[in-house]
Design an enzyme around this catalytic site. Structure first.
Site, mmCIF file in Angstrom:
data_model
loop_
_atom_site.group_PDB
_atom_site.id
_atom_site.type_symbol
_atom_site.label_atom_id
_atom_site.label_comp_id
_atom_site.label_asym_id
_atom_site.label_seq_id
_atom_site.Cartn_x
_atom_site.Cartn_y
_atom_site.Cartn_z
ATOM 1 N N ASP A 122 0.916 -1.160 -0.006
ATOM 2 C CA ASP A 122 0.006 -0.025 0.110
ATOM 3 C C ASP A 122 0.891 1.117 0.063
ATOM 4 O O ASP A 122 1.890 1.407 0.740
ATOM 5 C CB ASP A 122 -1.012 -0.067 1.273
ATOM 6 C CG ASP A 122 -1.708 1.129 1.260
ATOM 7 O OD1 ASP A 122 -2.705 1.238 0.449
ATOM 8 O OD2 ASP A 122 -1.439 2.151 2.021
ATOM 9 N N ASP A 139 -1.287 8.761 -11.377
ATOM 10 C CA ASP A 139 -1.006 7.823 -12.213
ATOM 11 C C ASP A 139 0.320 7.506 -12.617
ATOM 12 O O ASP A 139 0.684 6.358 -12.740
ATOM 13 C CB ASP A 139 -1.956 8.247 -13.601
ATOM 14 C CG ASP A 139 -3.429 8.164 -13.458
ATOM 15 O OD1 ASP A 139 -4.103 7.749 -12.297
ATOM 16 O OD2 ASP A 139 -4.194 8.747 -14.241
ATOM 17 N N ASP A 165 -4.139 2.216 -4.638
ATOM 18 C CA ASP A 165 -2.779 2.488 -4.530
ATOM 19 C C ASP A 165 -2.560 1.132 -3.914
ATOM 20 O O ASP A 165 -1.313 1.062 -3.275
ATOM 21 C CB ASP A 165 -2.370 3.588 -3.786
ATOM 22 C CG ASP A 165 -3.191 3.691 -2.263
ATOM 23 O OD1 ASP A 165 -4.002 2.737 -1.887
ATOM 24 O OD2 ASP A 165 -2.620 4.518 -1.577
#
Length: 241
Positions: A122, A139, A165
């Site tokens: 994460d 992105d 994410d």
């Protein structure tokens, strides 16, 4: 159409039968009627009058066209299936395809007694990247994470984006201890090089958790447990300052 040798069959009937069995016709130069093809249609070589020869040449040309079209459609189907497995942003598997691979590897591990583990990643403070620099920068960061994970795993390992994410890596032939070491190595690879987007440049930090896949465990359960292990580590690190 009357064919010598006491066989009467319309050309349209022959055509329907040939096209229905097109996949079984051996390849030959277009426009060539061979004895094998005549036999395939239930005819004897002596039955092939000039008129029948011409009709069969047309028929076999249509069969070859059909075979070409079938091959093209199969290629497009395989391409579509591959695209359906990929994440829309990063060059890794999407969640659905990744979980399918977890199930496959889990079954293999259960059958042969070989270990396999999940590492759940994460990104830390990813929302701040989006808020400060925009979604295009976010992105770019996600793509960079995916590329670094892919560059630092074996061909037998599998990388997927679980959404947002969050990423996961499926490590084959890896017990929990091995997966912990690999997780540290991958986290270091992500931190090692700052991500650049235009004039913006910043290092990325990730938290990770590990779960060895247990025999008979559901893929979603194993993934959730790896995610829970990641949260425990992240909270402990944040609490320690």
């Amino acid at each position: 159409m009357k064919i010598s040798g006491a066989r009467t069959e319309t050309f349209s009937a022959i055509r329907r039968r040939a096209l229905a069995d097109a996949a079984g016709v051996s390849a030959a130069p277009r426009g060539t009627v061979t004895v094998d093809k005549a036999g395939f249609l239930g005819l004897e070589p002596a039955d092939l009058t000039p008129k029948v020869q011409a009709a069969l040449q047309t028929l076999m040309s249509e069969v070859e066209d059909l075979r070409t079209e079938v091959s093209r459609l199969k290629y497009r189907l395989n391409e579509a299936e591959t695209l359906a497995d990929m994440d829309v942003l990063a060059p890794v598997l999407n969640r659905r395809a990744f979980l399918r691979e977890v199930r496959r590897v889990s079954a293999f591990a259960q059958r042969y007694g070989s270990p396999a583990s999940l590492v759940f990643f994460d990104l830390d403070n990813f929302k701040a990247v989006n808020d400060r620099f925009g979604h295009a920068a976010g992105d770019s960061a996600l793509k960079a994470v995916a590329e670094r994970l892919l560059a630092n795993v074996r061909e037998s390992d599998i990388v997927g984006r679980m959404g947002g994410d969050e990423f996961a890596v499926l490590l084959t032939q890896a017990d929990r201890a091995t997966a912990e070491m690999k997780g540290e190595s991958l986290a270091g690879a992500i931190r090692g090089v700052p991500v650049q987007f235009g004039e913006w440049s910043a290092p990325l930090h990730v938290s990770f958790g590990v779960r060895e896949i247990e025999a008979g465990a559901e893929p979603e359960t194993s993934l959730a447990e790896a995610g829970a292990a990641m949260l425990v580590k992240k909270r402990a690190r944040l609490a320690a300052g």
